[in-house]
Structure formats: C-alpha cells, structure tokens
Design an enzyme around this catalytic site. Sequence first.
Site, PDB file in Angstrom:
ATOM      1  N   PHE A  76      -0.683  71.465  58.182  1.00 12.72           N
ATOM      2  CA  PHE A  76      -0.979  69.918  58.394  1.00 12.72           C
ATOM      3  C   PHE A  76      -2.244  70.069  59.203  1.00 12.72           C
ATOM      4  O   PHE A  76      -2.578  68.825  60.072  1.00 12.72           O
ATOM      5  CB  PHE A  76       0.208  69.590  59.537  1.00 12.72           C
ATOM      6  N   LYS A 135       5.300  67.849  53.202  1.00 10.12           N
ATOM      7  CA  LYS A 135       3.782  67.854  53.315  1.00 10.12           C
ATOM      8  C   LYS A 135       3.246  66.838  52.755  1.00 10.12           C
ATOM      9  O   LYS A 135       2.509  65.726  53.159  1.00 10.12           O
ATOM     10  CB  LYS A 135       3.326  69.255  52.594  1.00 10.12           C
ATOM     11  N   CYS A 149      -7.606  65.674  51.078  1.00  7.85           N
ATOM     12  CA  CYS A 149      -6.246  65.600  50.988  1.00  7.85           C
ATOM     13  C   CYS A 149      -5.639  64.314  50.719  1.00  7.85           C
ATOM     14  O   CYS A 149      -4.936  64.293  49.635  1.00  7.85           O
ATOM     15  CB  CYS A 149      -5.834  66.135  52.410  1.00  7.85           C
TER      16      CYS A 149
HETATM   17  C1  UDX Z   1      -5.236  65.336  56.682  1.00  7.97           C
HETATM   18  C2  UDX Z   1      -4.197  65.364  57.299  1.00  7.97           C
HETATM   19  O1  UDX Z   1      -4.199  64.678  58.545  1.00  7.97           O
HETATM   20  C3  UDX Z   1      -3.666  66.733  57.686  1.00  7.97           C
HETATM   21  O2  UDX Z   1      -2.433  66.751  58.218  1.00  7.97           O
HETATM   22  C4  UDX Z   1      -3.597  67.275  56.116  1.00  7.97           C
HETATM   23  O3  UDX Z   1      -3.435  68.703  56.357  1.00  7.97           O
HETATM   24  C5  UDX Z   1      -5.052  67.137  55.259  1.00  7.97           C
HETATM   25  O4  UDX Z   1      -5.168  65.866  55.384  1.00  7.97           O
HETATM   26  P1  UDX Z   1      -7.966  65.424  56.903  1.00  7.97           P
HETATM   27  O5  UDX Z   1      -8.161  65.089  55.539  1.00  7.97           O
HETATM   28  O6  UDX Z   1      -8.772  66.693  57.413  1.00  7.97           O
HETATM   29  O7  UDX Z   1      -6.291  65.798  57.334  1.00  7.97           O
HETATM   30  O8  UDX Z   1      -8.460  64.260  57.864  1.00  7.97           O
HETATM   31  P2  UDX Z   1      -7.578  62.914  58.664  1.00  7.97           P
HETATM   32  O9  UDX Z   1      -8.424  63.244  59.966  1.00  7.97           O
HETATM   33  O10 UDX Z   1      -6.453  63.124  58.641  1.00  7.97           O
HETATM   34  O11 UDX Z   1      -8.521  61.712  58.030  1.00  7.97           O
HETATM   35  C6  UDX Z   1      -8.257  61.269  56.610  1.00  7.97           C
HETATM   36  C7  UDX Z   1      -9.210  60.068  56.450  1.00  7.97           C
HETATM   37  O12 UDX Z   1      -8.665  58.917  57.179  1.00  7.97           O
HETATM   38  C8  UDX Z   1     -10.635  60.216  56.848  1.00  7.97           C
HETATM   39  O13 UDX Z   1     -11.331  59.662  55.678  1.00  7.97           O
HETATM   40  C9  UDX Z   1     -10.734  59.531  58.206  1.00  7.97           C
HETATM   41  O14 UDX Z   1     -11.999  58.638  58.041  1.00  7.97           O
HETATM   42  C10 UDX Z   1      -9.552  58.167  57.980  1.00  7.97           C
HETATM   43  N1  UDX Z   1      -8.859  57.497  58.858  1.00  7.97           N
HETATM   44  C11 UDX Z   1      -8.355  58.587  59.778  1.00  7.97           C
HETATM   45  C12 UDX Z   1      -9.417  56.273  59.317  1.00  7.97           C
HETATM   46  O15 UDX Z   1      -9.747  55.374  58.393  1.00  7.97           O
HETATM   47  N2  UDX Z   1      -8.918  55.564  60.370  1.00  7.97           N
HETATM   48  C13 UDX Z   1      -7.891  56.296  61.261  1.00  7.97           C
HETATM   49  O16 UDX Z   1      -7.785  55.899  62.210  1.00  7.97           O
HETATM   50  C14 UDX Z   1      -7.754  57.906  60.923  1.00  7.97           C
END
Ligand code: UDX
Length: 438
Positions: free
Chosen positions: A155, A210, A267
Amino acid sequence: MNKVTIIGLGYVGLSLAAFLGTKTNVVGVDSNSERISILERGKSYFYEPKLEYYLKKSMNKGLKFEHEVSSNTLSSDFVFVTVGTPINNDKIDLRNIKNVIQKISELLSNVKQCPSIVIKSTVIPGTTDQIIKPILSEYGLKEYIDFNLLTNPEFLKEGSAMHDTVFPHVIVIGGSNEKPIKKLVNFYNCVYPKKQKIIQTNNITAEVIKYANNSFLATKLSFINSIANLCQRLPGTNVDKIAEVIGMDPRIGNQFLRAGPGYGGSCFPKDVQALISFANSVGYKPDLLDAVKRTNLDQITSVLNLIKNNLKTLEGKRITILGSAFKENTDDIREAPALSIIDALTTLGATITAYDPEAMATARTIFGDAIQLEKTNYAAIENADGLLLLTEWQAFRNPNFERLKIMMRNPVIFDGRNIFDPVHLRQMGFNYYGIGRK
Ligand code: UDX
C-alpha cells in the site's frame, strides 16, 4: 537471520529491499542491468525521499544486487515478487510476473529449501491461485514441499515510499495454509514492532483488498472533484471549506479530499481500469467505478475549460506549467494530469514553458523539444500569459508574487491544486482561478 530475495526493483521492491536490508540478509534482483549498476553505487535511479539513506545503510549491512534469478538467490526463506503489472488494452498485463514465476519454476527443482514465494505485485483477483500456482505445478513442483505461495499486497505511496515501508498502516497476508502464513507473520513480527497490524486471509481476498483500497480512494477523489465542479458554477462557494468540514466526520475522514486536476500515477488509473475490466469479465457491470474513471478524465477538461474561458484563445499564448510529476515528492510523470493538459494546450496553439523540481528529466523523455523546460520556476514564468500550477511541491507554495507579477505578461494564475490564497492574490492584482473556488 532470514534470507530474503526481492525480484523486481521498482518503487515497491527497492523500498522493501532498502528497508529489509537493514534487518536481514537481502538480495535484490532486477533484469535491467543498467539499474543494477546504478544501485550497486548506492544510488537510486528514481527520486524518492530517504531511499538512498536506507539503501546505503542496507548495503553496509550486506544488501546485494543481481540482474538474474539463480538457484542461489532462490535458496531463500522468502522470495518477494515485486515486478510491474502494467495495463494493456484496458486489461492487466501479467507477462512480467508470469516470466518471473516460470524462471523460478525452472530453477526451483535444484533448490533444497522450500522458499515462500510472496506475491507483492498488484494482480487481479484469482491470479495467485489460478495462474501463478498452476505454472509452478506444471514444472512438477509441489506446494508446501517445494514452495509456499502467499499474497502480500503493498500500500505504499510514491513520494513517501520509505516512510510507508518502515511504518505500514497494515500488512495483509493471503495464503491457503496456516503454516506458511504464520512463517511470514513471524518474520514481519521480527522486522516490525509488536503492535504492527497484520491481517491474515486467503489469496483472492488479499488480491481484492488491494483493488478495493485503491478504488475507494479514487472514488473519494472523483467525488470531491464532482463537488468542486458544482462549486465552479456556484459563486461564493469554496470546495476546500466543504472538504474540511465533511472530513471532520470520522465516517468520512479528512484525507484524499483535495480537489485538483484528477488523480494520476502508476496505480489509481491502472487499478480502477483493471478492476472494471475484471468485474465485467465475471459478469458484473461496476457502474460506480465507470463513473469514477469518467469523472477523473473529465477533470482534465474542467482545467482546460478554466483556462480557455479566461484566456479566450490559446493561439500564440505562452503558458507556464509548474509541476509535471503526478504529485509532489516524486519524479514520476506516469499518467500525470500534466501530460494530457500540455498536449491539449499545445494542440490549441499555446507555447509551453515548464518547471518541476525533480521531474524535468522524465518530462524531457516524453516531450523532447516540444515544450521548453526551464531550470527554475522564475525562468519558466518569464513573459507568461498564464501560469498553471499542477503539482503541489512545497517549493511552489510561497513564490515571490511581486516578482511574478512583474515577470508575467498577463498576471493570471490557474491554481490546479488550490495551494495559493485567492484573496491575497486578487488583492495584489492577479486574476486567480482555483478548482471549485468560485
Ligand atoms: C496510490 C495509493 O495511495 C497506494 O496505497 C497504492 O499502493 C499505490 O497507489 P500513489 O499512486 O503513489 O499511491 O499516490 P497517492 O498519494 O495515493 O496519490 C494518487 C493521486 O491522487 C495523485 O495524482 C494525487 O495528486 C491525487 N490526489 C491525492 C488528489 O488529487 N487529492 C488528494 O487529496 C490526494
């Protein structure tokens, strides 16, 4: 001391190797020899806070890298499989993982030990039992005698991969037999403090967990972006205030409620799509997930409309993009909103200058000379007809706005992450537009 092999040194595998290497005997394997030679110098081939610190610490304790799986590397207690499972034609592409399992199967008959093969890569439900196990069986290998097979979804978030690896909020272990599950639980109990939450289940449930986890977070984001789009049509509203208050409800929680240009990364887009395709393949039409995906794609259009409505024409306009990474603290631009937004803006005739604190090299591989990449945010802003902020890097939060106003041809700011103070900027004479901050 347990011996651990980690196959596939991307974000998940490398973070795991860098952490476990501080605790036990670890060999990291990746078929990309160029990456291996960078890692052997104690360097990471991608940007991730704290990664090199742990990498060096582990290497001092004996962490080794190899570019091929061998009988020797398989003579381990645990073989973590962390290769990529990309999406191809809207379906998960299992080629990497199948190749690795085939290779393991070929070599395992020469191995005396009964290693636990732990699938950490994200795989569609049923993959471990219905695809991976049969490959091992085809080679005449017997479960519990020649190998154990477990699922252990990851995660971690890019940008905080090390932190999430060192302090996981939960560990999920799937398996079909109590004994190998217990062995991995005991290993994690040695690696992590005793209070670590560890959930045991079967393989398919672990695989669904997941997808459910990521799809739920994606749903939360598309939800808040829908509310932002509504606010966009309601003068006086502010989506941030709404998110702040609904986030106070413990049933909702305050995370993943920041409106923006939509989710990107390696992801969420891939996992939501893979789950949609998988659900359809078993006869269930997941309307909610379809809407989550559509809303996310539409968010790009919402950002573009904000710019088009305010600048009228984009022909010949110079637009500055601050941030090309899909989020802060990473140089990863996979599925970043910046990619489709830059494409659309250039198609409409705009000239793009861009800056990102870490993702310039990766942006260059995609855009080449089609856009101008600058060395600082100020250099990128020079003579701009509009500034579009797409990644919420700390370094972008407090620029010298006086300087910006003088440097820009037209002081208009499109704040794709709602990080600036609209009142202050409007008082300074900027035209400010955020997401859902009408
Ligand atoms: C995600 C999951 O959080 C993680 O648990 C999994 O294992 C892989 O995918 P990640 O892709 O690294 O992780 O990034 P994350 O921080 O979750 O952000 C995903 C997307 O959502 C980004 O584009 C981010 O900018 C966007 N986001 C996140 C928002 O637009 N607003 C938010 O409040 C949070």
